[in-house]
Design an enzyme around this catalytic site. Structure first.
Site, PDB file in Angstrom:
ATOM      1  N   ASP A  53      -5.547   2.600 -12.805  1.00 12.66           N
ATOM      2  CA  ASP A  53      -5.839   1.487 -13.719  1.00 12.66           C
ATOM      3  C   ASP A  53      -7.219   1.752 -14.315  1.00 12.66           C
ATOM      4  O   ASP A  53      -8.223   1.154 -13.905  1.00 12.66           O
ATOM      5  CB  ASP A  53      -5.784   0.163 -12.959  1.00 12.66           C
ATOM      6  CG  ASP A  53      -4.374  -0.113 -12.448  1.00 12.66           C
ATOM      7  OD1 ASP A  53      -3.449  -0.156 -13.272  1.00 12.66           O
ATOM      8  OD2 ASP A  53      -4.200  -0.227 -11.232  1.00 12.66           O
ATOM      9  N   GLY A  64      -8.929   2.918  -7.790  1.00 13.36           N
ATOM     10  CA  GLY A  64      -8.172   4.067  -8.294  1.00 13.36           C
ATOM     11  C   GLY A  64      -8.343   4.237  -9.800  1.00 13.36           C
ATOM     12  O   GLY A  64      -8.505   3.247 -10.528  1.00 13.36           O
ATOM     13  N   GLN A 112      -4.621 -12.961 -12.242  1.00 13.29           N
ATOM     14  CA  GLN A 112      -4.457 -11.797 -13.123  1.00 13.29           C
ATOM     15  C   GLN A 112      -3.023 -11.634 -13.603  1.00 13.29           C
ATOM     16  O   GLN A 112      -2.704 -10.674 -14.299  1.00 13.29           O
ATOM     17  CB  GLN A 112      -4.992 -10.535 -12.458  1.00 13.29           C
ATOM     18  CG  GLN A 112      -4.215 -10.024 -11.251  1.00 13.29           C
ATOM     19  CD  GLN A 112      -4.963  -8.907 -10.539  1.00 13.29           C
ATOM     20  OE1 GLN A 112      -5.917  -9.151  -9.822  1.00 13.29           O
ATOM     21  NE2 GLN A 112      -4.541  -7.672 -10.747  1.00 13.29           N
ATOM     22  N   LEU A 124       0.825  -1.215   0.000  1.00  8.87           N
ATOM     23  CA  LEU A 124       0.000   0.000   0.000  1.00  8.87           C
ATOM     24  C   LEU A 124       0.856   1.260   0.000  1.00  8.87           C
ATOM     25  O   LEU A 124       1.883   1.345   0.683  1.00  8.87           O
ATOM     26  CB  LEU A 124      -0.920  -0.017   1.222  1.00  8.87           C
ATOM     27  CG  LEU A 124      -1.847  -1.242   1.323  1.00  8.87           C
ATOM     28  CD1 LEU A 124      -2.728  -1.128   2.579  1.00  8.87           C
ATOM     29  CD2 LEU A 124      -2.714  -1.400   0.078  1.00  8.87           C
ATOM     30  N   GLY A 184      -1.589   6.480  -2.521  1.00 10.28           N
ATOM     31  CA  GLY A 184      -2.762   6.386  -3.399  1.00 10.28           C
ATOM     32  C   GLY A 184      -3.828   5.491  -2.776  1.00 10.28           C
ATOM     33  O   GLY A 184      -5.012   5.825  -2.761  1.00 10.28           O
ATOM     34  N   HIS A 185      -3.399   4.342  -2.207  1.00 13.05           N
ATOM     35  CA  HIS A 185      -4.357   3.451  -1.540  1.00 13.05           C
ATOM     36  C   HIS A 185      -4.981   4.144  -0.324  1.00 13.05           C
ATOM     37  O   HIS A 185      -6.174   3.999  -0.057  1.00 13.05           O
ATOM     38  CB  HIS A 185      -3.656   2.170  -1.060  1.00 13.05           C
ATOM     39  CG  HIS A 185      -3.189   1.260  -2.149  1.00 13.05           C
ATOM     40  ND1 HIS A 185      -1.861   1.034  -2.412  1.00 13.05           N
ATOM     41  CD2 HIS A 185      -3.877   0.512  -3.038  1.00 13.05           C
ATOM     42  CE1 HIS A 185      -1.750   0.160  -3.404  1.00 13.05           C
ATOM     43  NE2 HIS A 185      -2.955  -0.161  -3.812  1.00 13.05           N
ATOM     44  N   SER A 189       2.228   0.432  -6.823  1.00 13.40           N
ATOM     45  CA  SER A 189       3.033  -0.520  -6.038  1.00 13.40           C
ATOM     46  C   SER A 189       4.226  -1.003  -6.842  1.00 13.40           C
ATOM     47  O   SER A 189       5.246  -1.400  -6.292  1.00 13.40           O
ATOM     48  CB  SER A 189       2.182  -1.730  -5.631  1.00 13.40           C
ATOM     49  OG  SER A 189       1.033  -1.293  -4.945  1.00 13.40           O
TER      50      SER A 189
HETATM   51  O1  PAF Z   1      -5.869  -2.894  -8.742  1.00 10.19           O
HETATM   52  C1  PAF Z   1      -5.540  -3.883  -8.045  1.00 10.19           C
HETATM   53  O2  PAF Z   1      -4.809  -3.782  -7.057  1.00 10.19           O
HETATM   54  C2  PAF Z   1      -6.069  -5.263  -8.417  1.00 10.19           C
HETATM   55  O3  PAF Z   1      -6.173  -5.409  -9.800  1.00 10.19           O
HETATM   56  C3  PAF Z   1      -7.406  -5.604  -7.731  1.00 10.19           C
HETATM   57  C4  PAF Z   1      -8.522  -4.704  -8.184  1.00 10.19           C
HETATM   58  C5  PAF Z   1      -7.248  -5.506  -6.210  1.00 10.19           C
HETATM   59  C6  PAF Z   1      -7.809  -7.044  -8.080  1.00 10.19           C
HETATM   60  O4  PAF Z   1      -6.840  -7.951  -7.675  1.00 10.19           O
END
Ligand code: PAF
Length: 290
Positions: free
Chosen positions: A148, A145, A57, A29, A32-33, A184
């Site tokens: 992305d 955010g 992913q 984190l 931004g988080h 990150s």
């Molecule tokens: O943006 C991210 O950190 C990831 O793609 C998410 C949305 C937590 C899904 O794993």
């Protein structure tokens, strides 16, 4: 400190009956988080943040193993932002049949363009895990955010089209002093790459400054900044807010992805490209009125 839970049963035991906001994250984190969490804090009675590095992913050969994992520091950040509950599930909780044998969410055509073109399985993994997190937490609102941006648009589309009953909110990008969008993955930048990385946000700012001159001018101005730094983008594109074709005079998004050295960076900005009169007064063909 927030309560840390690992399973849906633990979560159910904490449910108080009030409204719930969720901020899904993969940990590591940064400020931004924290902004996402502070925004979400004001939207519901209980604030849940999830921390889960989602294997589906990442494609084979991507940075799943290297992805920074900083749980102790993350819990401090969550505390600072007023998070009540951190959901940090095991892989088995999220993928009971294993990550390779799970029900998935197909992102549809919008998942195949831009990032999806370079990472064909990425958004399937993102939407699948976000749908699962929505099912585990059952939030009223979830906050993501804008960094992305394509991910945000797709999650919004999924929540709406699958009638998930979750309001999806986006939060503006938080930037370093030189304009670099916080991420990150910025820890992967070496000192020289880190210095050069702000070229992306400088390109976007040049695009914003050219917005009064229309769509083509926005792209030309942004490309000139990248060219001057020898950065060849994977894409540099102007879309409408839903990633369709831009409409002059309406809110648009300028998106860029590029490698600066080895790390691949994403950035974007909102702007309104002005409709440009193809025949300004002084160039009008003879006989055409004002
Ligand atoms: O943006 C991210 O950190 C990831 O793609 C998410 C949305 C937590 C899904 O794993």
């Amino acid at each position: 400190m927030p309560v840390v839970v690992r399973t849906s049963a633990d979560l159910a035991a904490l449910r108080s009956g009030g409204t719930v906001a969720l901020v899904p994250t993969m940990g590591a984190l940064h400020d931004g988080h924290v902004q996402l969490m502070k925004h979400a804090r004001a939207l519901a009675d209980t604030l849940v943040a999830s921390i889960f590095v989602n294997p589906t992913q990442f494609a084979p050969g991507e940075d799943f193993d290297a992805y920074p994992r900083t749980m102790d520091a993350d819990l401090e950040r969550c505390d600072e932002a007023g998070v009540d509950v951190v959901l940090a599930p095991d892989v088995e909780t999220v993928y009971p049949a294993g990550p390779g044998a799970t029900v998935t969410v197909d992102p549809g055509p919008l998942g195949q363009v831009l990032e999806g073109e370079r990472r064909p399985t990425h958004f399937r993994g993102v939407l699948t895990v976000v749908a699962k997190l929505f099912g585990l937490v059952r939030p009223d609102v979830a906050v993501f955010g804008e960094k992305d941006y394509q991910q945000l648009v797709l999650i919004r589309q999924m929540a709406s089209e699958l009638h998930l009953g979750v309001q999806v909110e986006g939060c503006p990008i938080v930037r370093e002093a030189d304009g670099l969008a916080m991420s990150s993955r910025n820890v992967y930048l070496g000192p020289e790459e880190r210095q050069r990385a702000a070229v992306l946000s400088r390109a976007l700012s040049a695009g914003v400054a050219a917005a009064p001159d229309g769509v083509e001018a926005v792209l030309t101005a942004a490309r000139a900044v990248l060219d001057a730094d020898g950065v060849a983008p994977d894409y540099l594109t102007l879309t409408d807010s839903d990633l369709g074709a831009p409409v002059p005079g309406q809110e648009a998004r300028l998106l860029v992805a590029a490698r600066v050295g080895t790390p691949r960076l994403l950035d974007n900005v909102g702007l309104v490209p002005h409709p440009v009169d193809p025949h300004p007064l002084e160039n009008r063909p003879a006989g055409e009125g004002a």
